[in-house]
Design a protein around this motif. Structure first.
Motif, short mmCIF file in Angstrom:
data_model
loop_
_atom_site.label_atom_id
_atom_site.label_comp_id
_atom_site.label_asym_id
_atom_site.label_seq_id
_atom_site.Cartn_x
_atom_site.Cartn_y
_atom_site.Cartn_z
N LYS A 52 55.63 -40.79 -25.02
CA LYS A 52 55.76 -41.79 -23.96
C LYS A 52 55.30 -43.14 -24.47
O LYS A 52 54.36 -43.22 -25.27
N VAL A 53 55.96 -44.19 -24.01
CA VAL A 53 55.53 -45.56 -24.30
C VAL A 53 55.25 -46.22 -22.95
O VAL A 53 56.11 -46.29 -22.08
N ASP A 54 54.01 -46.67 -22.77
CA ASP A 54 53.60 -47.32 -21.52
C ASP A 54 53.26 -48.77 -21.84
O ASP A 54 52.12 -49.10 -22.18
N LYS A 55 54.27 -49.65 -21.69
CA LYS A 55 54.07 -51.06 -22.04
C LYS A 55 53.06 -51.73 -21.12
O LYS A 55 52.27 -52.57 -21.57
N ALA A 56 53.05 -51.36 -19.84
CA ALA A 56 52.11 -51.97 -18.90
C ALA A 56 50.66 -51.70 -19.29
O ALA A 56 49.81 -52.57 -19.17
N GLY A 58 49.81 -50.73 -22.39
CA GLY A 58 49.64 -51.00 -23.82
C GLY A 58 49.34 -49.75 -24.62
O GLY A 58 48.62 -49.80 -25.62
N LYS A 59 49.91 -48.60 -24.18
CA LYS A 59 49.60 -47.32 -24.83
C LYS A 59 50.84 -46.56 -25.26
O LYS A 59 51.91 -46.69 -24.66
N ILE A 60 50.64 -45.75 -26.29
CA ILE A 60 51.67 -44.86 -26.82
C ILE A 60 51.09 -43.45 -26.81
O ILE A 60 50.03 -43.22 -27.39
N THR A 61 51.79 -42.53 -26.16
CA THR A 61 51.35 -41.13 -26.16
C THR A 61 52.05 -40.43 -27.32
O THR A 61 53.28 -40.51 -27.44
N MET A 77 48.01 -37.03 -27.18
CA MET A 77 47.12 -37.95 -26.48
C MET A 77 47.67 -39.36 -26.51
O MET A 77 48.54 -39.69 -27.31
N ALA A 78 47.14 -40.20 -25.63
CA ALA A 78 47.54 -41.60 -25.56
C ALA A 78 46.63 -42.43 -26.46
O ALA A 78 45.42 -42.23 -26.49
N ALA A 83 48.94 -53.46 -31.80
CA ALA A 83 49.64 -54.74 -31.64
C ALA A 83 50.73 -54.55 -30.60
O ALA A 83 51.39 -53.49 -30.57
N PRO A 84 50.95 -55.53 -29.73
CA PRO A 84 51.98 -55.39 -28.68
C PRO A 84 53.37 -55.07 -29.23
O PRO A 84 54.14 -54.35 -28.59
N ALA A 85 53.70 -55.56 -30.42
CA ALA A 85 55.02 -55.31 -31.01
C ALA A 85 55.28 -53.83 -31.26
O ALA A 85 56.43 -53.39 -31.26
N MET A 86 54.23 -53.04 -31.45
CA MET A 86 54.39 -51.60 -31.67
C MET A 86 55.09 -50.93 -30.49
O MET A 86 55.82 -49.98 -30.65
N LEU A 87 54.83 -51.43 -29.29
CA LEU A 87 55.41 -50.85 -28.08
C LEU A 87 56.93 -51.00 -28.04
O LEU A 87 57.62 -50.22 -27.39
N ASP A 88 57.44 -52.02 -28.74
CA ASP A 88 58.88 -52.25 -28.80
C ASP A 88 59.54 -51.52 -29.97
O ASP A 88 60.76 -51.42 -30.03
N GLN A 89 58.75 -51.05 -30.93
CA GLN A 89 59.28 -50.39 -32.13
C GLN A 89 59.66 -48.94 -31.90
O GLN A 89 60.44 -48.39 -32.66
N VAL A 90 59.08 -48.31 -30.87
CA VAL A 90 59.28 -46.87 -30.69
C VAL A 90 59.72 -46.53 -29.27
O VAL A 90 59.53 -47.31 -28.34
N LYS A 91 60.29 -45.35 -29.14
CA LYS A 91 60.66 -44.81 -27.83
C LYS A 91 60.35 -43.32 -27.84
O LYS A 91 60.15 -42.72 -28.90
N ALA A 92 60.31 -42.71 -26.66
CA ALA A 92 60.04 -41.28 -26.55
C ALA A 92 61.02 -40.50 -27.41
O ALA A 92 62.21 -40.78 -27.42
N GLY A 93 60.49 -39.55 -28.16
CA GLY A 93 61.30 -38.71 -29.05
C GLY A 93 61.31 -39.15 -30.50
O GLY A 93 61.69 -38.38 -31.38
#
Length: 116
Positions: A52-56, A58-61, A77-78, A83-93
């Motif tokens: 999971k990516v939770d941009k709001a 700022g976490k990646i599970t 775990m989350a 860095a905020p850019a990491m949230l845009d680099q990945v998606k679930a799976g």
């Protein structure tokens, strides 16, 4: 001669407390030494899968393998994104290779690479 059994009993009762204190002190300094060693060497990347990516927040599970530098077994775990850019680099799976560290008491992703 009744004093002798009393002294022996008192010695046995005091011994576990003294032993516990000495082993606690030994483990305490050993633990601090281990933490210093773990932070001194660079962490090896660990493979994982983004759940999971939770941009709001700022976490990646991430479902990940063992994190040797944190003494953590495999789990999901989350993590706080380093860095905020990491949230845009990945998606679930996505399969990833990452490095996590404890920063200000929170587990954070410090490096992140999508595995093709």
């Amino acid at each position: 001669m009744k004093l002798k059994p009393f002294l022996i009993a008192a010695a046995f009762l005091a011994a576990p407390t003294a032993f516990a204190q000495s082993t606690h002190d030994a483990h305490g300094s050993h633990g601090a030494h281990m933490m210093a060693d773990a932070s001194a060497k660079p962490a090896a990347p660990t493979e994982g899968t983004v759940r999971k990516v939770d941009k709001a927040a700022g976490k990646i599970t991430i479902a990940h393998g063992p994190l040797e530098n944190l003494g953590m077994p495999s789990m999901t775990m989350a993590f706080r994104a380093g860095a905020p850019a990491m949230l845009d680099q990945v998606k679930a799976g996505d399969k990833i290779r990452f490095v996590a560290e404890r920063v200000d008491g929170a587990f954070s992703v410090k490096q992140l690479e999508v595995v093709k």
